[in-house]
Design a protein around this motif. Sequence first.
Motif, mmCIF file in Angstrom:
data_model
loop_
_atom_site.group_PDB
_atom_site.id
_atom_site.type_symbol
_atom_site.label_atom_id
_atom_site.label_comp_id
_atom_site.label_asym_id
_atom_site.label_seq_id
_atom_site.Cartn_x
_atom_site.Cartn_y
_atom_site.Cartn_z
ATOM 1 N N ARG A 16 0.837 -1.211 0.000
ATOM 2 C CA ARG A 16 0.000 0.000 0.000
ATOM 3 C C ARG A 16 0.872 1.261 0.000
ATOM 4 N NH1 ARG A 16 -3.032 -3.315 3.498
ATOM 5 N NH2 ARG A 16 -2.122 -2.342 5.369
ATOM 6 N N ALA A 17 1.951 1.229 0.764
ATOM 7 C CA ALA A 17 2.871 2.375 0.776
ATOM 8 C C ALA A 17 3.499 2.567 -0.599
ATOM 9 C CB ALA A 17 3.953 2.165 1.837
ATOM 10 N N ALA A 18 3.872 1.463 -1.252
ATOM 11 C CA ALA A 18 4.459 1.551 -2.585
ATOM 12 C C ALA A 18 3.472 2.126 -3.584
ATOM 13 C CB ALA A 18 4.930 0.167 -3.035
ATOM 14 N N ASP A 19 2.224 1.667 -3.550
ATOM 15 C CA ASP A 19 1.220 2.141 -4.513
ATOM 16 C C ASP A 19 1.006 3.648 -4.395
ATOM 17 O OD1 ASP A 19 0.906 -0.400 -5.504
ATOM 18 O OD2 ASP A 19 -0.910 -0.841 -4.354
ATOM 19 N N ARG A 150 13.706 5.966 13.027
ATOM 20 C CA ARG A 150 12.646 6.718 12.358
ATOM 21 C C ARG A 150 13.199 7.822 11.463
ATOM 22 N NH1 ARG A 150 10.585 9.398 16.498
ATOM 23 N NH2 ARG A 150 9.075 10.460 15.187
ATOM 24 N N LYS A 151 14.492 7.849 11.247
ATOM 25 C CA LYS A 151 15.107 8.883 10.393
ATOM 26 C C LYS A 151 14.975 8.472 8.927
ATOM 27 C CE LYS A 151 18.231 10.318 14.078
ATOM 28 N NZ LYS A 151 19.622 10.394 14.562
ATOM 29 N N THR A 152 13.734 8.466 8.475
ATOM 30 C CA THR A 152 13.402 8.032 7.123
ATOM 31 C C THR A 152 12.855 9.208 6.327
ATOM 32 O OG1 THR A 152 11.226 7.363 7.948
ATOM 33 C CG2 THR A 152 12.913 5.652 7.823
ATOM 34 N N HIS A 153 12.742 9.031 5.017
ATOM 35 C CA HIS A 153 12.176 10.072 4.160
ATOM 36 C C HIS A 153 10.651 9.993 4.200
ATOM 37 C CE1 HIS A 153 16.304 9.618 2.664
ATOM 38 N NE2 HIS A 153 16.207 10.891 2.346
ATOM 39 N N PRO A 154 9.977 11.134 4.232
ATOM 40 C CA PRO A 154 8.505 11.120 4.329
ATOM 41 C C PRO A 154 7.872 10.257 3.238
ATOM 42 C CG PRO A 154 9.327 13.345 4.670
ATOM 43 C CD PRO A 154 10.514 12.515 4.249
ATOM 44 N N GLY A 155 6.978 9.373 3.657
ATOM 45 C CA GLY A 155 6.286 8.486 2.732
ATOM 46 C C GLY A 155 7.029 7.203 2.439
ATOM 47 N N TYR A 156 8.326 7.188 2.693
ATOM 48 C CA TYR A 156 9.154 6.025 2.347
ATOM 49 C C TYR A 156 9.439 5.104 3.535
ATOM 50 C CZ TYR A 156 10.545 6.940 -2.484
ATOM 51 O OH TYR A 156 10.548 7.083 -3.850
ATOM 52 N N ARG A 157 8.861 5.381 4.695
ATOM 53 C CA ARG A 157 9.296 4.645 5.882
ATOM 54 C C ARG A 157 9.172 3.143 5.709
ATOM 55 N NH1 ARG A 157 7.879 6.898 11.536
ATOM 56 N NH2 ARG A 157 9.435 8.333 10.718
ATOM 57 N N ARG A 158 8.013 2.669 5.287
ATOM 58 C CA ARG A 158 7.848 1.215 5.166
ATOM 59 C C ARG A 158 8.797 0.627 4.123
ATOM 60 N NH1 ARG A 158 4.422 -1.714 7.793
ATOM 61 N NH2 ARG A 158 2.824 -0.718 9.072
ATOM 62 N N LEU A 159 8.984 1.333 3.022
ATOM 63 C CA LEU A 159 9.837 0.801 1.966
ATOM 64 C C LEU A 159 11.307 0.834 2.387
ATOM 65 C CD1 LEU A 159 8.136 2.239 -1.231
ATOM 66 C CD2 LEU A 159 7.608 0.180 0.090
ATOM 67 N N GLU A 160 11.736 1.894 3.045
ATOM 68 C CA GLU A 160 13.121 1.943 3.516
ATOM 69 C C GLU A 160 13.368 0.897 4.596
ATOM 70 O OE1 GLU A 160 14.120 6.607 2.443
ATOM 71 O OE2 GLU A 160 13.494 6.097 4.488
ATOM 72 N N ASN A 171 14.207 -4.099 11.997
ATOM 73 C CA ASN A 171 13.461 -2.851 12.128
ATOM 74 C C ASN A 171 13.251 -2.477 13.582
ATOM 75 O OD1 ASN A 171 11.307 -3.761 9.360
ATOM 76 N ND2 ASN A 171 13.219 -2.632 9.317
ATOM 77 N N HIS A 172 13.470 -1.211 13.875
ATOM 78 C CA HIS A 172 13.093 -0.612 15.153
ATOM 79 C C HIS A 172 11.579 -0.381 15.081
ATOM 80 C CE1 HIS A 172 13.835 1.643 18.834
ATOM 81 N NE2 HIS A 172 15.123 1.346 18.743
ATOM 82 N N ARG A 173 11.023 0.412 15.966
ATOM 83 C CA ARG A 173 9.590 0.708 15.899
ATOM 84 C C ARG A 173 9.254 1.360 14.552
ATOM 85 N NH1 ARG A 173 8.667 6.113 19.666
ATOM 86 N NH2 ARG A 173 10.540 7.224 19.017
ATOM 87 N N MET A 174 8.036 1.114 14.100
ATOM 88 C CA MET A 174 7.618 1.697 12.836
ATOM 89 C C MET A 174 7.329 3.183 12.993
ATOM 90 S SD MET A 174 7.186 1.173 9.630
ATOM 91 C CE MET A 174 7.303 -0.617 9.592
ATOM 92 N N GLY A 175 6.764 3.555 14.127
ATOM 93 C CA GLY A 175 6.429 4.956 14.341
ATOM 94 C C GLY A 175 6.167 5.228 15.808
ATOM 95 N N ALA A 290 21.885 6.306 9.993
ATOM 96 C CA ALA A 290 22.483 6.459 8.663
ATOM 97 C C ALA A 290 21.946 5.458 7.660
ATOM 98 C CB ALA A 290 24.002 6.328 8.760
ATOM 99 N N LEU A 291 21.450 4.320 8.105
ATOM 100 C CA LEU A 291 20.961 3.304 7.168
ATOM 101 C C LEU A 291 19.948 3.883 6.197
ATOM 102 C CD1 LEU A 291 20.385 0.209 9.498
ATOM 103 C CD2 LEU A 291 22.473 0.890 8.283
ATOM 104 N N THR A 292 19.106 4.781 6.701
ATOM 105 C CA THR A 292 18.051 5.331 5.851
ATOM 106 C C THR A 292 18.281 6.780 5.471
ATOM 107 O OG1 THR A 292 16.772 5.718 7.881
ATOM 108 C CG2 THR A 292 16.260 3.731 6.612
ATOM 109 N N HIS A 293 18.931 7.553 6.349
ATOM 110 C CA HIS A 293 19.060 8.979 5.999
ATOM 111 C C HIS A 293 20.329 9.302 5.223
ATOM 112 C CE1 HIS A 293 22.127 10.137 8.924
ATOM 113 N NE2 HIS A 293 21.382 9.799 9.959
ATOM 114 N N SER A 294 21.282 8.366 5.152
ATOM 115 C CA SER A 294 22.546 8.687 4.494
ATOM 116 C C SER A 294 22.990 7.647 3.467
ATOM 117 C CB SER A 294 23.661 8.856 5.540
ATOM 118 O OG SER A 294 23.401 9.968 6.371
ATOM 119 N N ALA A 295 22.104 6.769 3.066
ATOM 120 C CA ALA A 295 22.474 5.752 2.081
ATOM 121 C C ALA A 295 22.648 6.393 0.701
ATOM 122 C CB ALA A 295 21.417 4.661 2.018
#
Length: 313
Positions: A16-19, A150-160, A171-175, A290-295
């Motif tokens: 659903r996040a991808a769509d 939670r240092k992810t890009h908006p909308g991309y959290r589940r995919l990252e 995965n740490h907590r989702m939110g 860094a895994l998600t905010h600096s890849a």
Amino acid sequence: MGVSDQRPAFTDADARAADALIALALDEDLGPDGDDLTSRLLVPADATGGCDVKSRARGVLAGLPIVERILPAVAERTGNAPLELLPIARDGDALHPGSIVASLFGPVRDLLTAERTILNFLTHLSGVATLTRRFVEAVEGTNAVVLDTRKTHPGYRRLEKYAVRCGGGANHRMGLHDACLVKDNHLAAWRERTGERGDLGALVRRVKGELPAEALLIVEVDRHDQFAAVLPAEPDVILLDNLPPEALKQAVAERDAAGSNVKLEASGGVNLDTVRAIAESGVDRISVGALTHSAVALDLGFDWHDAGPPTLP
């Protein structure tokens, strides 16, 4: 802990996040009229062709299930049948320069329309998986699990976070909704509002009594006296923020001497130069923003050819 051979699940929530992101990406590219102007002007409507999605660097693949969802979304915009897709690699696979990820065939206009959307998802998510794999390999042989944040890009959290799993991380907590993580700013706000100056242990015990049964309780500390106060209250996890390896070792020893089941997590100042020493302290978890905010995006591209529809070898 080494890299697992088990492939990460791409869940219904991930889909659903991808769509939602695919729709946004196509809206950005095609505008209100749904037009790929260059392809329409230069490419005959009946032209067909194929391409291989190929890696140009070493890395780890993530994002193929999203490609599978991009193709019907493009077809819905163009009115053509969806492009044919033959996956060659699987998410979580190690890639090398020249590795073929997948083959695509169909109307050339649709291939050109889909190209950048496909590559934007694949290169970014494969970059996250690649960086995660480097951290996981760096702590191999220890008990530490590498986690995202939670240092992810908006909308991309589940995919990252899916890409982190592809790289062998966890995965740490989702939110904010699925775990209680008490940080220094929460403590400051609580004390300012209530005027309470009780120790952290008393606060932890109070929160535990009100927390939903399925939610983790994580408490951040950055000093030994805070750790000593929190440990007897037994939250699920104590997050040791920006502590050097010697202090981490001391916390592990005190936790073990107390016979406690509390998990210890290191966070802050974690990079590829420091993560091994942190893991060797004996902590159970290491969270790495860094895994998600600096890849850095993994270099993938389309190699075009005129072959017919892809077939299994």
